[in-house]
Structure formats: C-alpha cells, structure tokens
Scaffold this motif. Structure first.
Motif: not given
Length: 484
Positions: A401-422
């Motif tokens: 649930n925390v990762v989902e919240k990060c994908l919604k709220v974090f800045k675009e650069a931080d979102k990209a890091k999450i998706i690239l890691e996936l």
C-alpha cells in the motif's frame, strides 16, 4: 397451614381489639382514637384487605415476616403481650423525617461551613397523613374490613437545604449510588449554594469518584458548573501525587472524567499541571484503549505550545507508538495538531523510520499520512530508504500500500525509479500473479506516462494469456491499452 392459622388468629382478635381496648392500655370507651392501620396492613399482606401504598413496617419485624409474630400462651395476659400495641408500634416506627443530629467532626472533615437545616418552627404541627387515613377508615365503617381504605396524601418532601444537610459526612457514599448520584446531579442545577455544598462534600474524594461507575458522572457535571477557584482546587488534588491522574485516565470510567477535566481547563497554570502529571505515563496512555483518548483530548483542546511535551515524546518514541493500533492514530493526530518546528521534528523522525513503519500493520498508515503531506524533505528521505527495496515492499501485504501511495504522490523522477526497478525483475510474471504485487503493477500503469508507460505495457503484453486466467491479473488485463 401455618398462614391460615395466623390469619384466623388475627381475624379473631379484631372484635376484641375494637370493643375490649386491647391496644396497650387504650380504654374501651375511647375506641374511636384507636389506630388499626398496622393490623390492616398485616391482613393486607395475607390477602384479606387491601393496604396502603407504603405500609409502616417495624424495623424489628422487617426481616421476620409472619414467623416473628408473638402469640399468647394459655393463661397469659393478652393485653401486655400483644404484638400490635401502640407503644410497641410507635417505638419501632421512627419518623422518616426525624431531625438528623449535627456531627461537628463530620462537618469539619467535609469542609461544611453552612448549616442548611432551617430553624424549628414554633407553630403547632399539622395533622399527619396517618391521622387523615385513620379518620377516613372510621367513617367508612369501623375497621375497614369490607371497604378499601383511603390512600394517605403524599407527604411533603423536605426542602432542598434540609435534604443536603442530612448528607453531611455521607456525600461521598451517596455519590457512589446510582440513585444518589442522579439526585446530586439534579441538585447541581439548583444554584451556587448547592454546588458549593456538594463540592465541599466530594472534592476530597475526587480521585475515587472519577473511577466509580456512577460517581464519574457527578464529577463530570461538577466540573461543568464549578467556578475557577473550585476547578483549580480539583486540579491540585488530582495532581498532588504522581501517577494518580495517569491511573485514572487508564480506567474505563475515569477516562471520561479526565477528558471532561481537560475540556474545562482555562488557565495556563492548570494546563501545565495536567500535562506535567500525564507526561511520565505518555507511552502507557497512548497504547491503552482508554488512555489514548485522554492524550487526543489534550491535542484537541490545548494550543500547540501547550502540547509541546506531547510532541517531543511522540518524536522520540515514534517507531514504538507508530506500530501500535492506538498509537498510530495518536501519532497522526500529533502531526495534524503540531506547527512549525514541532511538526518538522516529528515528520523527520517518522521519515527516518519509514522502512520499518511501512512494513507494519499500523505503521504503514502513518507513512502514507506523511507521504500525503507532500513535504519535500520527508518524501526525499523516504525515497532514499525505499530505493532498491521496492520489489521487496511490493510483495508484502502492508508495505504494498505504501508503494502504491509513492506511485501516486512522488515526483516524476522518483516514480520512474520505482517503475524501472519493477521492470528489472527477471520474472515479471511473478509480480503479475502475486496477490499484493499485482496492485502495484496496476498503479504503475495508472500513474506512468510517455515512454515509461510504453515500456511497462510492452513488458506486460507477452503475458496476456496469463492475465486472462490468473485471478490476480484481471485488473491489469482490463486496462484498455492491454486489450488492443
């Protein structure tokens, strides 16, 4: 049967009582003044006649029933031994409103300074309700065996001052009784004099009454009507000994009374005394189902500067209280009520423990609350802790649930890091079929744009057949882009 024999004896004695003057020395010639009410009540209890609403029961015979009646033996004087003689009856029946003797010692201990009893009246006493009932029965035919006796007129209630005067030295015990507590609460509405009298009787026992099932309601009402001096006296009483107020707050009844006390505080001195007394038990209060409401009431009722001690303690113990069911709620309330430096310190402490809190059943809600605040420093600290661990967090029930919240709220650069890691996951189909990680993949599709979104879609498309059959992939397959 024993009851039948007793009834027969009573019925046989009625003519003798009426004509022979057997009621303890009453002459036969003045039988009009004979009062047979007690005998009629005895017969009413057997079912022979109907009695009054409140028959006078002698104290000596109250617990005996008919087995305690005395019957004359053969050759014994009936007049001298009769159980219903008027002297015996009067000796056993004290008046309900007999004057209460004034106990100077009890009055001094309860701080009574006003004598409430009115001076005795010099006018002759009025006719009692008993005399009216007696006359009514005589006019309706002798002993009233065949007619229903008239009911006595209700006795007038004593004046309010007299009622409280009779409770001198007993106010604490009355307050612990269900009906007595209600009576005292009603009397608090009668004016300042009654408030002062009740306060004088119960103030020394405030700690005991606040945890009492009935007394706590009286204390709550008293706190709402007492003046500033009386309120300060109660605060000093409750804060004189260490941990007394903490123990009261942990009680299921005491927590309500303490919350009412907190609501009624007005001066900075009163607030400081209460906060300083509660501070040693802060952790215990926050984790307790009753005590946490007291802490939340402090946060709600006091200004941020007054709650400084609570904010400091919450920042130091944020990891401990954030992973507890009641503590996570208090921690979020602390963030909401804090301002300036206190808030920054508290949010920074939570962000530093973000990875541990994110994996907890209750701590994850605190982390999500901080992320929603969109404080740059806090979110940056969380992103640094989560980096390289998103796969691990995505495959857990609470941290996903925390990762989902990060994908919604974090800045675009931080979102990209999450998706690239996936996308770097060697076997992406494991995440697609995972009961928790599939929600993270779905959130990534919703919150990605441009080339990053295309890369994620292309990585998922080869697994379309899997998406159609797996129960955890239907949400992903329903995306319009994947159906094309």
């Amino acid at each position: 049967m024993k009851v039948d024999m007793e009834m027969e004896i009573l019925l046989n004695e009625i003519p003798l009582l009426h004509h022979g003057g057997l009621l303890g020395g009453v002459d036969a010639g003045v039988d009009d003044d004979v009062d047979l009410s007690f005998l009629i009540h005895e017969l009413a209890a057997m079912g022979v006649v109907e009695g009054d609403d409140e028959p006078p029961v002698p104290a000596a015979a109250a617990g005996l029933g008919f087995s305690g009646l005395f019957y004359p033996k053969k050759g014994e004087n009936v007049v001298s031994s009769h159980p219903f003689s008027m002297p015996n009856h009067c000796a056993r029946m004290p008046s309900l409103f007999d004057p209460v003797p004034f106990d100077a010692a009890a009055a001094a201990t309860d701080l009574w300074t006003i004598r409430c009893s009115p001076p005795p009246s010099s006018s002759p006493p009025a006719a009692t309700p008993r005399a009216r009932c007696k006359n009514g029965r005589r006019k309706n035919g002798g002993c009233g065996m065949t007619t229903k006796p008239k009911k006595c007129a209700p006795a007038s209630k004593p004046p309010h001052g007299e009622s409280l005067a009779g409770l001198r030295g007993l106010m604490y015990h009355v307050a612990r009784d269900q009906h007595g507590c209600r009576f005292l609460q009603e009397r608090l509405d009668d004016g300042k004099r009654e408030v002062d009298l009740i306060f004088a009787g119960v103030s020394r026992h405030a700690a005991q009454l606040m945890v009492d099932p009935f007394g706590n309601y009286l204390m709550q009402k008293l706190l709402s009507v007492c003046d500033a001096e009386q309120r300060m006296a109660l605060v000093l009483t409750l804060t004189a000994a260490p941990c007394v107020l903490v123990r009261i707050s942990l009680n299921v009844h005491g927590t309500r009374a303490v919350q009412k006390l907190i609501e009624s505080l007005r001066t900075r001195e009163e607030i400081s005394l209460v906060i300083d007394t509660l501070r040693p038990g802060f952790l215990e209060l926050i984790k307790d189902p009753n005590g946490n409401h007291v802490v939340q009431k402090c946060l709600q009722s006091f200004e941020a500067n007054d709650n400084k001690a609570i904010f400091d303690a919450a920042a130091v113990h944020c990891l401990d209280i954030g992973m507890q069911c009641h503590g996570c709620c208090v921690l979020q309330r602390c963030i909401a009520r804090s301002r300036g430096e206190h808030r920054e310190k508290l949010v920074a402490a939570i962000a530093c423990n973000g990875f541990e809190l994110a994996q907890d059943a209750y701590g994850n809600y605190v982390v999500q609350y901080v992320i929603d605040l969109k404080i740059p420093n806090a979110n940056s600290s969380l992103a640094q802790q989560f980096e390289g661990r998103y796969i691990h967090l995505s495959m857990q029930k609470f941290s996903s649930n925390v990762v989902e919240k990060c994908l919604k709220v974090f800045k675009e650069a931080d979102k990209a890091k999450i998706i690239l890691e996936l996308l770097d996951m060697p076997r992406l189909e494991q995440l697609l079929q995972h009961p928790y990680a599939n929600y993270v993949i779905y959130s990534a599709l919703q919150n990605s744009k441009g080339s990053l979104h295309s890369a994620l879609t292309n990585a998922i498309r080869p697994h379309v057949e899997l998406l159609r059959t797996s129960p955890y992939c239907k949400r992903i397959y329903s995306r319009a882009l994947l159906k094309r």
